[in-house]
Design an enzyme around this catalytic site. Sequence first.
Site, PDB file in Angstrom:
ATOM      1  N   ASP A  62       0.849  -1.180   0.073  1.00  0.00           N
ATOM      2  CA  ASP A  62       0.121  -0.073   0.093  1.00  0.00           C
ATOM      3  C   ASP A  62       0.709   1.182  -0.154  1.00  0.00           C
ATOM      4  O   ASP A  62       0.260   2.222  -0.477  1.00  0.00           O
ATOM      5  CB  ASP A  62      -1.088   0.113   1.125  1.00  0.00           C
ATOM      6  CG  ASP A  62      -1.876  -1.255   1.370  1.00  0.00           C
ATOM      7  OD1 ASP A  62      -2.011  -1.878   0.295  1.00  0.00           O
ATOM      8  OD2 ASP A  62      -2.259  -1.670   2.368  1.00  0.00           O
ATOM      9  N   ARG A 112     -14.634  -1.088 -25.385  1.00  0.00           N
ATOM     10  CA  ARG A 112     -15.260  -1.080 -24.390  1.00  0.00           C
ATOM     11  C   ARG A 112     -14.649  -0.272 -23.098  1.00  0.00           C
ATOM     12  O   ARG A 112     -13.695   0.225 -23.528  1.00  0.00           O
ATOM     13  CB  ARG A 112     -15.162  -2.394 -23.539  1.00  0.00           C
ATOM     14  CG  ARG A 112     -16.077  -3.427 -24.086  1.00  0.00           C
ATOM     15  CD  ARG A 112     -15.635  -4.918 -23.676  1.00  0.00           C
ATOM     16  NE  ARG A 112     -16.827  -5.818 -24.149  1.00  0.00           N
ATOM     17  CZ  ARG A 112     -16.652  -7.204 -24.057  1.00  0.00           C
ATOM     18  NH1 ARG A 112     -15.674  -7.690 -23.667  1.00  0.00           N
ATOM     19  NH2 ARG A 112     -17.659  -7.784 -24.281  1.00  0.00           N
ATOM     20  N   MET A 139      -5.529  -2.755  -5.014  1.00  0.00           N
ATOM     21  CA  MET A 139      -5.629  -2.634  -3.724  1.00  0.00           C
ATOM     22  C   MET A 139      -5.042  -1.365  -3.274  1.00  0.00           C
ATOM     23  O   MET A 139      -4.712  -0.197  -4.133  1.00  0.00           O
ATOM     24  CB  MET A 139      -4.761  -3.742  -3.168  1.00  0.00           C
ATOM     25  CG  MET A 139      -5.508  -5.132  -3.035  1.00  0.00           C
ATOM     26  SD  MET A 139      -4.551  -6.362  -2.166  1.00  0.00           S
ATOM     27  CE  MET A 139      -5.656  -7.568  -2.060  1.00  0.00           C
TER      28      MET A 139
HETATM   29  O1  F6P Z   1      -2.467  -4.074   3.202  1.00  0.00           O
HETATM   30  C1  F6P Z   1      -2.265  -5.029   2.313  1.00  0.00           C
HETATM   31  C2  F6P Z   1      -3.649  -5.240   1.599  1.00  0.00           C
HETATM   32  O2  F6P Z   1      -3.235  -6.246   0.412  1.00  0.00           O
HETATM   33  C3  F6P Z   1      -4.455  -4.135   1.101  1.00  0.00           C
HETATM   34  O3  F6P Z   1      -4.083  -3.504   0.017  1.00  0.00           O
HETATM   35  C4  F6P Z   1      -5.738  -4.974   1.089  1.00  0.00           C
HETATM   36  O4  F6P Z   1      -7.054  -4.129   1.239  1.00  0.00           O
HETATM   37  C5  F6P Z   1      -5.704  -5.977   2.182  1.00  0.00           C
HETATM   38  O5  F6P Z   1      -4.228  -5.908   2.589  1.00  0.00           O
HETATM   39  C6  F6P Z   1      -6.207  -7.121   2.081  1.00  0.00           C
HETATM   40  O6  F6P Z   1      -6.041  -8.242   2.812  1.00  0.00           O
HETATM   41  P1  F6P Z   1      -6.403  -9.674   2.963  1.00  0.00           P
HETATM   42  O7  F6P Z   1      -5.203 -10.502   2.540  1.00  0.00           O
HETATM   43  O8  F6P Z   1      -6.620  -9.967   4.356  1.00  0.00           O
HETATM   44  O9  F6P Z   1      -7.611  -9.930   2.008  1.00  0.00           O
END
Ligand code: F6P
Length: 360
Positions: free
Chosen positions: A140, A175, A182
């Site tokens: 992130d 399209r 994420m």
């Molecule tokens: O913090 C890393 C991350 O991949 C985020 O980008 C995402 O929202 C979350 O973790 C997903 O978490 P999990 O693996 O618990 O679904």
Amino acid sequence: MSKKIGIVTGGGDCPGLNAVIRAVVKAAARRGWETIGIIGGYEGLLPPQNLRPLDYHALDGLLLRGGTILGTANRGRFSAKVGHGETRGLPDELLAETKQGFDSLGLHALVSIGGDGSLSIAQQLYEYGIPIVGVPKTIDNDLAATIMTFGFDSAVACATDALDRLHTTAESHQRVMVLEVMGRYAGWIAIYSGVAGGADVILIPEIPFTYESICAKIAEREQAGKHFTIVAAAEGARPAGGEFVTAAGQQQNREARLGGVGAQVAAEIEKRTGKETRVVVLGHLQRGGSPTNLDRALCTVFGAKAVELIAEGRFGQMVAYTGPQVIGVKISEAVGKLRTVPLDGGFVQSARALGICLGD
Ligand code: F6P
């Protein structure tokens, strides 16, 4: 003097964790230190302890290998995050038990490789008396005090590749293609990959969007003879005045799982423009596989620096990349403050300069 140090990986995995482990073990071995891996996050320090000696000779292939050979956890007693990113403290009994586990192993220090949640715990453990240093990990890229966390570049590479692939099929079928990426409450992955992958619309949590703005961009492209449009949407993007979109099946006492904004955006675009629209949720592909060259290098430098911080007794510090240098900063300066995409920063400004729609 010979020392024994522990390594723990916590929170969501990402490419490069093993590369950091390798670098720490190598740099420690050069000083004659022994390293022990704590399995399954901090939980591995508690009885019955779950450990793995990290033999210098067993490091082959680790630089490239995705995931973490130590396992990790983003739930359970050591999960520091709940709801939409609120941090909660560990109870005193758990801190005491963890300290006992650490002491029982005769460890000199612990290297904690993690994001905001795991490093918040590292800070608490440090305040409780465990000599700890941090290494900033998260796709992130939302940790304060470092301009880049490892794992981010690999996630961007994955999202950029997806956008490249979506371009050709979007063009063939005329399209709109929406890619949901994420990043939680920060739009770093969306803005970097969106710019690198030539997206026409980039939606990030930092800029609430309107459908009028998105559809105006699509209409502008149609008029210019471009009958396809690529939208990169961060999972934390939300319409002006709207809520974060969360995935089904939320669990109590855990951090909210974002997801679904891409489908909502796609449905609304199709309704408003009449253009056939498809959505792709890239999901955990962004967290899998080998680290990029940049991440490999960053992880290696981070691991070496973590060992240096231990040698200098700079506990309670985290390795941080400042651009020209890799330095140590206080862990407390890095956690609990979400680092979001600055609206006056180069990426947002350049995107606007190119006519990329940011949804506002
Ligand atoms: O913090 C890393 C991350 O991949 C985020 O980008 C995402 O929202 C979350 O973790 C997903 O978490 P999990 O693996 O618990 O679904």
